[in-house]
Design a protein around this motif. Structure first.
Motif, short mmCIF file in Angstrom:
data_model
loop_
_atom_site.label_atom_id
_atom_site.label_comp_id
_atom_site.label_asym_id
_atom_site.label_seq_id
_atom_site.Cartn_x
_atom_site.Cartn_y
_atom_site.Cartn_z
N MET A 118 -44.78 67.00 -7.93
CA MET A 118 -44.16 66.21 -6.88
C MET A 118 -44.17 67.00 -5.57
SD MET A 118 -40.61 64.20 -7.05
CE MET A 118 -39.43 64.76 -5.89
N LYS A 119 -44.49 66.31 -4.50
CA LYS A 119 -44.57 66.97 -3.19
C LYS A 119 -43.16 67.17 -2.62
CE LYS A 119 -48.07 65.87 -0.55
NZ LYS A 119 -48.95 65.25 0.44
N THR A 120 -42.95 68.35 -2.04
CA THR A 120 -41.69 68.71 -1.41
C THR A 120 -41.89 68.80 0.09
OG1 THR A 120 -41.11 70.03 -3.34
CG2 THR A 120 -39.87 70.46 -1.34
N VAL A 121 -40.91 68.35 0.85
CA VAL A 121 -40.95 68.49 2.30
C VAL A 121 -40.00 69.61 2.70
CG1 VAL A 121 -40.54 67.36 4.52
CG2 VAL A 121 -41.53 66.07 2.63
N LEU A 122 -40.55 70.63 3.35
CA LEU A 122 -39.76 71.75 3.85
C LEU A 122 -39.72 71.66 5.36
CD1 LEU A 122 -41.51 74.49 1.69
CD2 LEU A 122 -39.31 73.41 1.23
N VAL A 123 -38.54 71.89 5.94
CA VAL A 123 -38.38 71.78 7.39
C VAL A 123 -37.77 73.08 7.90
CG1 VAL A 123 -37.36 70.45 9.28
CG2 VAL A 123 -38.05 69.29 7.18
N PHE A 124 -38.39 73.62 8.95
CA PHE A 124 -37.98 74.92 9.49
C PHE A 124 -37.72 74.84 10.99
CE2 PHE A 124 -40.86 75.51 5.97
CZ PHE A 124 -40.20 76.44 5.18
N ARG A 125 -36.77 75.62 11.44
CA ARG A 125 -36.54 75.87 12.87
C ARG A 125 -37.35 77.12 13.19
NH1 ARG A 125 -31.66 78.76 14.78
NH2 ARG A 125 -31.18 78.63 12.59
N THR A 126 -38.10 77.10 14.31
CA THR A 126 -38.97 78.24 14.64
C THR A 126 -38.83 78.61 16.11
OG1 THR A 126 -40.95 77.06 15.40
CG2 THR A 126 -40.67 77.29 13.01
N SER A 127 -39.48 79.72 16.47
CA SER A 127 -39.55 80.13 17.87
C SER A 127 -40.93 79.85 18.46
CB SER A 127 -39.22 81.63 18.01
OG SER A 127 -40.19 82.41 17.33
N VAL A 128 -41.74 79.06 17.77
CA VAL A 128 -43.08 78.70 18.27
C VAL A 128 -42.88 77.73 19.43
CG1 VAL A 128 -45.27 77.62 17.68
CG2 VAL A 128 -44.09 79.05 16.00
N ARG A 183 -54.39 68.37 -0.24
CA ARG A 183 -53.38 67.32 -0.06
C ARG A 183 -52.02 67.85 0.41
NH1 ARG A 183 -54.26 66.00 -5.41
NH2 ARG A 183 -52.10 65.40 -5.62
N GLU A 184 -51.94 69.13 0.78
CA GLU A 184 -50.73 69.66 1.40
C GLU A 184 -50.99 69.74 2.90
OE1 GLU A 184 -48.87 72.47 -2.07
OE2 GLU A 184 -50.22 73.41 -0.65
N LYS A 185 -49.93 69.59 3.70
CA LYS A 185 -50.13 69.63 5.15
C LYS A 185 -48.91 70.16 5.86
CE LYS A 185 -49.14 64.69 5.34
NZ LYS A 185 -49.64 63.38 5.71
N TRP A 186 -49.12 70.50 7.13
CA TRP A 186 -48.04 71.05 7.96
C TRP A 186 -48.25 70.56 9.39
CZ3 TRP A 186 -49.64 73.87 12.10
CH2 TRP A 186 -50.92 74.40 12.04
N ASN A 187 -47.15 70.53 10.16
CA ASN A 187 -47.27 70.23 11.58
C ASN A 187 -46.04 70.74 12.32
OD1 ASN A 187 -45.78 67.92 10.38
ND2 ASN A 187 -45.74 67.23 12.47
N PHE A 188 -46.23 71.02 13.61
CA PHE A 188 -45.14 71.44 14.48
C PHE A 188 -44.69 70.28 15.33
CE2 PHE A 188 -46.84 75.74 13.75
CZ PHE A 188 -45.67 76.45 13.59
N PHE A 206 -46.70 71.13 -2.66
CA PHE A 206 -46.36 70.93 -4.07
C PHE A 206 -45.64 72.14 -4.66
CE2 PHE A 206 -49.84 67.95 -3.37
CZ PHE A 206 -49.29 66.79 -3.88
N THR A 207 -46.12 73.34 -4.36
CA THR A 207 -45.57 74.53 -5.01
C THR A 207 -45.13 75.61 -4.02
OG1 THR A 207 -47.76 75.50 -5.23
CG2 THR A 207 -46.96 74.20 -7.09
N LEU A 208 -45.45 75.47 -2.77
CA LEU A 208 -45.17 76.50 -1.78
C LEU A 208 -43.67 76.67 -1.58
CD1 LEU A 208 -46.61 78.41 0.16
CD2 LEU A 208 -46.66 76.58 1.84
N GLN A 209 -43.22 77.93 -1.59
CA GLN A 209 -41.81 78.24 -1.43
C GLN A 209 -41.47 78.51 0.04
OE1 GLN A 209 -39.60 78.17 -4.09
NE2 GLN A 209 -41.39 77.30 -5.09
#
Length: 73
Positions: free
Chosen positions: A1-11, A31-36, A50-53
Motif C-alpha cells: 500500500m502506498k503511503t503519503v509522507l509530508v515534510f516541512r523543508t527549507s527548500v 510508481r513512487e513520486k515526490w514533489n515540492f 510504498f516502503t520508503l521511511q
C-alpha cells in the motif's frame, strides 16, 4: 500500500529543488513520486512511496544542507 509522507523543508527555490532531484529520484521505486510545493509557507515536500521511511528522506535532505521535518496529521 502506498503511503503519503509530508515534510516541512527549507527548500526555497526551484533551483534548489532541481539540485535535490537526483537525490530524491534515487530513493524512489517504480510508481513512487515526490514533489515540492514552494508556494506553501512550509515549503512542502510530498512523497508517495510504498516502503520508503520518513527518516531516510530527512537524513538525505539534511546531508544536502536543507532542513526537513515530517509534518504530523
Amino acid at each position: 500500500m502506498k503511503t503519503v509522507l509530508v515534510f516541512r523543508t527549507s527548500v526555497a527555490t526551484p533551483q534548489q529543488a532541481g539540485r535535490l532531484k537526483p537525490v530524491l529520484d534515487n530513493l524512489m521505486h517504480t510508481r513512487e513520486k515526490w514533489n515540492f510545493d514552494l508556494e506553501d509557507c512550509d515549503r512542502i515536500l510530498r512523497v508517495e512511496a510504498f516502503t520508503l521511511q520518513a527518516q531516510v528522506i530527512i537524513e538525505k535532505l539534511n546531508r544536502e544542507g536543507f532542513f526537513c521535518a515530517e509534518l504530523e496529521d
